[in-house]
Design a protein around this motif. Structure first.
Motif, PDB file in Angstrom:
ATOM      1  N   MET A   1       0.617  -0.830  -0.268  1.00 15.53           N
ATOM      2  CA  MET A   1      -0.432   0.087   0.164  1.00 15.53           C
ATOM      3  C   MET A   1       1.005   1.169   0.138  1.00 15.53           C
ATOM      4  SD  MET A   1      -3.054   1.529   3.009  1.00 15.53           S
ATOM      5  CE  MET A   1      -4.453   1.885   2.401  1.00 15.53           C
ATOM      6  N   GLY A   2       0.011   2.220  -0.910  1.00  9.54           N
ATOM      7  CA  GLY A   2       1.637   3.147  -0.372  1.00  9.54           C
ATOM      8  C   GLY A   2       0.881   4.698   0.307  1.00  9.54           C
ATOM      9  N   ILE A   3       2.332   5.467   0.768  1.00 16.91           N
ATOM     10  CA  ILE A   3       1.553   5.935   1.419  1.00 16.91           C
ATOM     11  C   ILE A   3       1.504   6.895   0.767  1.00 16.91           C
ATOM     12  CG2 ILE A   3       3.374   7.515   3.681  1.00 16.91           C
ATOM     13  CD1 ILE A   3       4.162   4.782   4.395  1.00 16.91           C
ATOM     14  N   THR A   4       0.719   7.730   1.797  1.00 13.22           N
ATOM     15  CA  THR A   4       0.230   9.463   1.074  1.00 13.22           C
ATOM     16  C   THR A   4       1.626  10.071   1.320  1.00 13.22           C
ATOM     17  OG1 THR A   4      -1.769   9.409   2.056  1.00 13.22           O
ATOM     18  CG2 THR A   4      -0.909  11.162   2.103  1.00 13.22           C
ATOM     19  N   PRO A   5       1.778  11.348   0.743  1.00 13.36           N
ATOM     20  CA  PRO A   5       3.017  12.271  -0.096  1.00 13.36           C
ATOM     21  C   PRO A   5       3.332  13.623   1.085  1.00 13.36           C
ATOM     22  CG  PRO A   5       2.511  11.308  -2.289  1.00 13.36           C
ATOM     23  CD  PRO A   5       1.338  11.056  -1.110  1.00 13.36           C
ATOM     24  N   ASP A   6       4.348  13.476   1.619  1.00  9.91           N
ATOM     25  CA  ASP A   6       3.960  14.567   2.641  1.00  9.91           C
ATOM     26  C   ASP A   6       4.447  15.765   1.842  1.00  9.91           C
ATOM     27  OD1 ASP A   6       5.065  16.325   4.806  1.00  9.91           O
ATOM     28  OD2 ASP A   6       7.044  15.414   5.263  1.00  9.91           O
ATOM     29  N   THR A   7       3.828  16.635   2.483  1.00  7.76           N
ATOM     30  CA  THR A   7       3.388  18.098   1.216  1.00  7.76           C
ATOM     31  C   THR A   7       3.846  18.596   2.050  1.00  7.76           C
ATOM     32  OG1 THR A   7       1.455  18.111   1.425  1.00  7.76           O
ATOM     33  CG2 THR A   7       1.937  16.738   0.177  1.00  7.76           C
ATOM     34  N   LYS A   8       4.709  18.619   2.767  1.00  4.67           N
ATOM     35  CA  LYS A   8       4.734  20.282   4.642  1.00  4.67           C
ATOM     36  C   LYS A   8       6.247  20.355   3.841  1.00  4.67           C
ATOM     37  CE  LYS A   8       3.094  17.833   8.092  1.00  4.67           C
ATOM     38  NZ  LYS A   8       3.866  15.931   9.040  1.00  4.67           N
ATOM     39  N   ASP A   9       6.281  21.728   3.905  1.00  4.30           N
ATOM     40  CA  ASP A   9       7.498  22.813   4.315  1.00  4.30           C
ATOM     41  C   ASP A   9       8.177  22.745   4.888  1.00  4.30           C
ATOM     42  OD1 ASP A   9       9.632  24.637   3.235  1.00  4.30           O
ATOM     43  OD2 ASP A   9       8.257  26.195   2.785  1.00  4.30           O
ATOM     44  N   TRP A  10       9.153  21.736   4.552  1.00  3.30           N
ATOM     45  CA  TRP A  10      10.096  21.257   6.180  1.00  3.30           C
ATOM     46  C   TRP A  10      11.717  22.742   6.320  1.00  3.30           C
ATOM     47  CZ3 TRP A  10       9.205  17.994  10.575  1.00  3.30           C
ATOM     48  CH2 TRP A  10       8.319  17.691  10.387  1.00  3.30           C
TER      49      TRP A  10
ATOM     50  N   ALA B   1      15.436   4.598   6.466  1.00  2.00           N
ATOM     51  CA  ALA B   1      16.601   4.344   6.454  1.00  2.00           C
ATOM     52  C   ALA B   1      17.144   4.026   5.090  1.00  2.00           C
ATOM     53  CB  ALA B   1      17.133   2.810   6.980  1.00  2.00           C
ATOM     54  N   CYS B   2      16.767   4.145   4.258  1.00  2.00           N
ATOM     55  CA  CYS B   2      16.971   3.841   2.740  1.00  2.00           C
ATOM     56  C   CYS B   2      16.695   5.811   2.892  1.00  2.00           C
ATOM     57  CB  CYS B   2      16.345   3.173   1.721  1.00  2.00           C
ATOM     58  SG  CYS B   2      16.188   1.983   1.621  1.00  2.00           S
TER      59      CYS B   2
ATOM     60  N   ASN C   1      15.046  19.058  -8.614  1.00  3.11           N
ATOM     61  CA  ASN C   1      13.976  18.310  -7.587  1.00  3.11           C
ATOM     62  C   ASN C   1      14.428  16.964  -7.526  1.00  3.11           C
ATOM     63  OD1 ASN C   1      11.280  18.476  -6.813  1.00  3.11           O
ATOM     64  ND2 ASN C   1      10.597  17.053  -8.358  1.00  3.11           N
ATOM     65  N   TRP C   2      13.741  16.858  -5.652  1.00  2.00           N
ATOM     66  CA  TRP C   2      14.010  15.706  -5.741  1.00  2.00           C
ATOM     67  C   TRP C   2      13.088  15.234  -4.790  1.00  2.00           C
ATOM     68  CZ3 TRP C   2      15.303  14.465  -0.447  1.00  2.00           C
ATOM     69  CH2 TRP C   2      16.162  12.050  -0.291  1.00  2.00           C
ATOM     70  N   ASP C   3      11.813  14.494  -5.233  1.00  2.00           N
ATOM     71  CA  ASP C   3      10.887  13.708  -3.833  1.00  2.00           C
ATOM     72  C   ASP C   3      11.051  12.392  -3.474  1.00  2.00           C
ATOM     73  OD1 ASP C   3       8.513  12.578  -3.650  1.00  2.00           O
ATOM     74  OD2 ASP C   3       7.222  13.629  -5.783  1.00  2.00           O
ATOM     75  N   GLN C   4      10.986  13.114  -2.396  1.00  2.00           N
ATOM     76  CA  GLN C   4      11.318  11.595  -1.745  1.00  2.00           C
ATOM     77  C   GLN C   4      10.428  10.573  -1.412  1.00  2.00           C
ATOM     78  OE1 GLN C   4      11.736  13.260   2.198  1.00  2.00           O
ATOM     79  NE2 GLN C   4       9.062  13.088   2.859  1.00  2.00           N
ATOM     80  N   ASP C   5       9.109  10.448  -1.578  1.00  2.00           N
ATOM     81  CA  ASP C   5       8.236   9.597  -2.067  1.00  2.00           C
ATOM     82  C   ASP C   5       8.075   9.214  -3.108  1.00  2.00           C
ATOM     83  OD1 ASP C   5       6.146  10.462   0.756  1.00  2.00           O
ATOM     84  OD2 ASP C   5       6.360  11.919   0.065  1.00  2.00           O
ATOM     85  N   GLU C   6       8.380   9.933  -4.317  1.00  5.95           N
ATOM     86  CA  GLU C   6       8.361   9.211  -5.400  1.00  5.95           C
ATOM     87  C   GLU C   6       9.717   8.265  -5.466  1.00  5.95           C
ATOM     88  OE1 GLU C   6       9.846  10.948  -9.683  1.00  5.95           O
ATOM     89  OE2 GLU C   6       7.793  11.616  -8.612  1.00  5.95           O
ATOM     90  N   ALA C   7      10.691   8.738  -4.763  1.00  6.72           N
ATOM     91  CA  ALA C   7      12.277   7.498  -4.490  1.00  6.72           C
ATOM     92  C   ALA C   7      11.956   6.873  -4.058  1.00  6.72           C
ATOM     93  CB  ALA C   7      13.383   8.414  -3.977  1.00  6.72           C
TER      94      ALA C   7
ATOM     95  N   ASP D   1      10.276   4.446  -6.479  1.00  9.26           N
ATOM     96  CA  ASP D   1      11.269   3.791  -7.643  1.00  9.26           C
ATOM     97  C   ASP D   1      11.934   3.282  -7.333  1.00  9.26           C
ATOM     98  OD1 ASP D   1       9.231   5.927  -8.897  1.00  9.26           O
ATOM     99  OD2 ASP D   1      10.629   7.406  -9.525  1.00  9.26           O
ATOM    100  N   GLU D   2      12.593   3.628  -6.081  1.00  8.52           N
ATOM    101  CA  GLU D   2      13.555   2.548  -5.993  1.00  8.52           C
ATOM    102  C   GLU D   2      13.407   1.303  -5.012  1.00  8.52           C
ATOM    103  OE1 GLU D   2      17.075   2.877  -6.341  1.00  8.52           O
ATOM    104  OE2 GLU D   2      15.872   5.116  -8.107  1.00  8.52           O
ATOM    105  N   ARG D   3      11.874   1.021  -4.362  1.00  9.23           N
ATOM    106  CA  ARG D   3      11.648   0.206  -3.327  1.00  9.23           C
ATOM    107  C   ARG D   3      11.917   0.183  -2.076  1.00  9.23           C
ATOM    108  NH1 ARG D   3       8.877  -3.806  -6.548  1.00  9.23           N
ATOM    109  NH2 ARG D   3       9.863  -5.083  -5.528  1.00  9.23           N
ATOM    110  N   TYR D   4      12.253   1.190  -2.074  1.00 11.54           N
ATOM    111  CA  TYR D   4      13.016   1.048  -0.106  1.00 11.54           C
ATOM    112  C   TYR D   4      12.490  -0.129   0.270  1.00 11.54           C
ATOM    113  CZ  TYR D   4      14.174   5.631  -0.707  1.00 11.54           C
ATOM    114  OH  TYR D   4      14.741   7.028  -1.265  1.00 11.54           O
ATOM    115  N   GLY D   5      11.657  -0.865   0.461  1.00 12.28           N
ATOM    116  CA  GLY D   5      10.993  -1.503   1.460  1.00 12.28           C
ATOM    117  C   GLY D   5      11.403  -3.179   1.172  1.00 12.28           C
ATOM    118  N   ASP D   6      11.994  -3.327   0.096  1.00 17.17           N
ATOM    119  CA  ASP D   6      12.312  -4.530  -0.596  1.00 17.17           C
ATOM    120  C   ASP D   6      13.903  -4.431  -0.657  1.00 17.17           C
ATOM    121  OD1 ASP D   6      10.261  -5.069  -1.802  1.00 17.17           O
ATOM    122  OD2 ASP D   6      10.607  -4.625  -3.214  1.00 17.17           O
TER     123      ASP D   6
END
Length: 177
Positions: free
Chosen positions: A1-10, A68-69, A95-101, A104-109
Motif C-alpha cells: 500500500m502506498g503512503i500519502t506523500p508528505d507535502t509539508k514545507d520543512w 533508513a533508505c 527536484n528530489w521527491d522523497q516519496d517518489e524515490a 521507484d527505488e523500492r525502499y521496502g525491498d
C-alpha cells in the motif's frame, strides 16, 4: 500500500525548533556540522538488524528500512547540493521527491545490510564535504525548484534536522550519545 506523500514545507526547521524531535537550528555550530552528520549514523545498524525492519507500523508510516533508505539518500542528495552551491552561484537544485524515490527505488525491498553499509559510506562523504567548506563560503546560495532559498549554513541545519529527526522516527534518540 502506498503512503500519502508528505507535502509539508520543512524549511521552517532552519529558523525554529522542531517540537517533535527537539532539533534547534540556533544550536547548530558550523564547527559541529560534520561531526553531527557523521554521528547521525549511530545505531542505524541495530535498527536495520531488527526482525521487523521491513514492516510498516501502520498504513501511513514508513518501515524502519524505508526510513533508513531515505536517510542514506539524504546524505547523497544534500552532499550533491552542497557541492553545487560551492561550485555555482546561485545554485539551482534539481527536484528530489522523497516519496517518489521510495517507490521507484523500492525502499521496502532493499537489503538491510547493504543499506547499513551505504548509510555509513554516504554519511562519511557528506561529513567530509562539510569539513572541507572554506570559512568564507558559508553564505553561498542555492535554490530549490519551489523557490526555497538556502545558504551553505541553512542547508546544514536543514540536513542535520532531517538526519536527526528520522532517528526519532525509528525509536532512536535524535542525537547519538
Amino acid at each position: 500500500m502506498g503512503i500519502t506523500p508528505d507535502t509539508k514545507d520543512w524549511t521552517w526547521v532552519t529558523t525554529r525548533r522542531c517540537e517533535f524531535c527537539g532539533f534547534d537550528p540556533a544550536a547548530v555550530e558550523r564547527s559541529e556540522v560534520a561531526d553531527r552528520i557523521a554521528a547521525s549514523t549511530s545505531s542505524w545498524r541495530d535498527v536495520l538488524a531488527r526482525s521487523d525492519v521491513a514492516t510498516r507500523p501502520n498504513d501511513h508510516t514508513w518501515s524502519a528500512l524505508e526510513y533508513a533508505c531515505h536517510v542514506r539518500d539524504v546524505h547523497t542528495v544534500m552532499r550533491e547540493r552542497l557541492e553545487l552551491m560551492l561550485a555555482v552561484q546561485p545554485a539551482e537544485f534539481a527536484n528530489w521527491d522523497q516519496d517518489e524515490a521510495a517507490v521507484d527505488e523500492r525502499y521496502g525491498d532493499q537489503d538491510p545490510g547493504v543499506v547499513a553499509d551505504q548509510i555509513d559510506a554516504n554519511a562519511a562523504a557528506f561529513a567530509a564535504a562539510y569539513r572541507a567548506v572554506p570559512d568564507g563560503q558559508w553564505t553561498r546560495e542555492g535554490l530549490r525548484g519551489n523557490g526555497a532559498a538556502f545558504t551553505v549554513d541553512t542547508l546544514a541545519a536543514y540536513a542535520v534536522h532531517d538526519l536527526e529527526h528520522h532517528r526519532v522516527d525509528v525509536g532512536l534518540p535524535a542525537r547519538s550519545e
